[in-house]
Design an enzyme around this catalytic site. Structure first.
Site, short mmCIF file in Angstrom:
data_model
loop_
_atom_site.label_atom_id
_atom_site.label_comp_id
_atom_site.label_asym_id
_atom_site.label_seq_id
_atom_site.Cartn_x
_atom_site.Cartn_y
_atom_site.Cartn_z
N HIS A 50 0.83 -1.20 0.00
CA HIS A 50 0.00 0.00 0.00
C HIS A 50 0.87 1.25 0.00
O HIS A 50 2.07 1.19 0.26
CB HIS A 50 -0.91 0.01 1.23
CG HIS A 50 -1.73 -1.22 1.37
ND1 HIS A 50 -2.17 -1.71 2.58
CD2 HIS A 50 -2.20 -2.10 0.45
CE1 HIS A 50 -2.87 -2.82 2.41
NE2 HIS A 50 -2.90 -3.07 1.12
N HIS A 113 -10.17 -13.31 5.99
CA HIS A 113 -9.38 -12.84 4.86
C HIS A 113 -9.59 -13.81 3.71
O HIS A 113 -9.48 -15.01 3.87
CB HIS A 113 -7.90 -12.78 5.22
CG HIS A 113 -7.05 -12.10 4.19
ND1 HIS A 113 -6.66 -12.74 3.03
CD2 HIS A 113 -6.52 -10.86 4.14
CE1 HIS A 113 -5.93 -11.91 2.31
NE2 HIS A 113 -5.84 -10.76 2.95
#
Length: 227
Positions: A50, A113
């Site tokens: 990110h 997840h």
């Protein structure tokens, strides 16, 4: 923890709703009680792939008081140390300040997840503080059998990342489970694997819905801001 040690505290970045500003104060207080100096502690935002967080975002993540008293930095995917290769062939490269620290502590929250089974646990270190090569190699296993939500055993992504993180090691983990309003409803601390498995089981009991037949329509959300 003891006087003279350097400590790396790993926190989630701002793509995760982990309440680091709530979790950090009691943890840092315990380090102070053990004689660890503030200047020997670095708080690292685990970015994975990110973008870098801004100074304002880092301050918001940890709280103004902690931001003023401690070094709070972003993980850098290029400033890494090679520490080994997993049996699945993942080259393990981890952010240098974390590797060089005497003590590594990971904060995080456990949620479903879609290919690692659950977030949390060792995931803070790998892929959290790993290089692009490490993350890409680990995530490539998401196409294999067993890489699915709510699964830990025989999940190739989870097994690979835990093996990779083991080359460096996490000495202590503090994880939480959040409800739909992002409030802490369960917490555990200690051994990275035991904590993760315990909270994964808690989450399964609270949040896993069994569907015994195909649905005509499913309405799905990622869970709201910041996702």
């Amino acid at each position: 923890a003891k006087p003279g040690q350097t400590v790396a505290v790993i926190i989630s970045d701002n793509t995760r709703p982990c309440p680091s500003a709530i979790m950090l104060p009691p943890l840092l207080e315990r380090l102070q009680e053990a004689g660890v100096q503030n200047e020997d502690v670095v708080i690292i935002a685990a970015l994975g792939l990110h973008r870098q967080m801004t100074d304002a975002e880092l301050e918001e993540a940890v709280g103004s008081e902690i931001y003023e008293q401690y070094s709070v930095i972003n993980h850098d995917i290029d400033d890494v140390v090679e520490v080994g290769t997993t049996k699945r062939g993942t080259p393990v490269e981890v952010f240098k300040p974390a590797v060089e620290a005497d003590l590594r502590i990971a904060l995080g929250h456990v949620e479903f997840h879609y290919f690692a089974g659950f977030s949390g646990g060792a995931k803070a270190l790998v892929p959290g503080l790993a290089s692009r090569a490490t993350i890409t190699a680990n995530h490539s296993h998401m196409l294999e059998e067993g890489a699915e939500a709510a699964r830990v055993e025989k999940n190739p992504v989870r097994e690979d990342l835990e093996e990779a993180a083991g080359f460096v090691g996490i000495d202590f983990v503090f994880n939480v489970v959040l409800d739909e309003h992002k409030q802490i409803v369960a917490a555990a601390a200690g051994d990275v694997t035991k904590v993760h498995r315990h909270l994964s089981q808690v989450l399964q009991e609270w949040g896993l819905v069994e569907v015994d037949q195909p649905l005509d329509i499913a309405i799905v959300s990622t869970g709201g801001h910041p996702k």
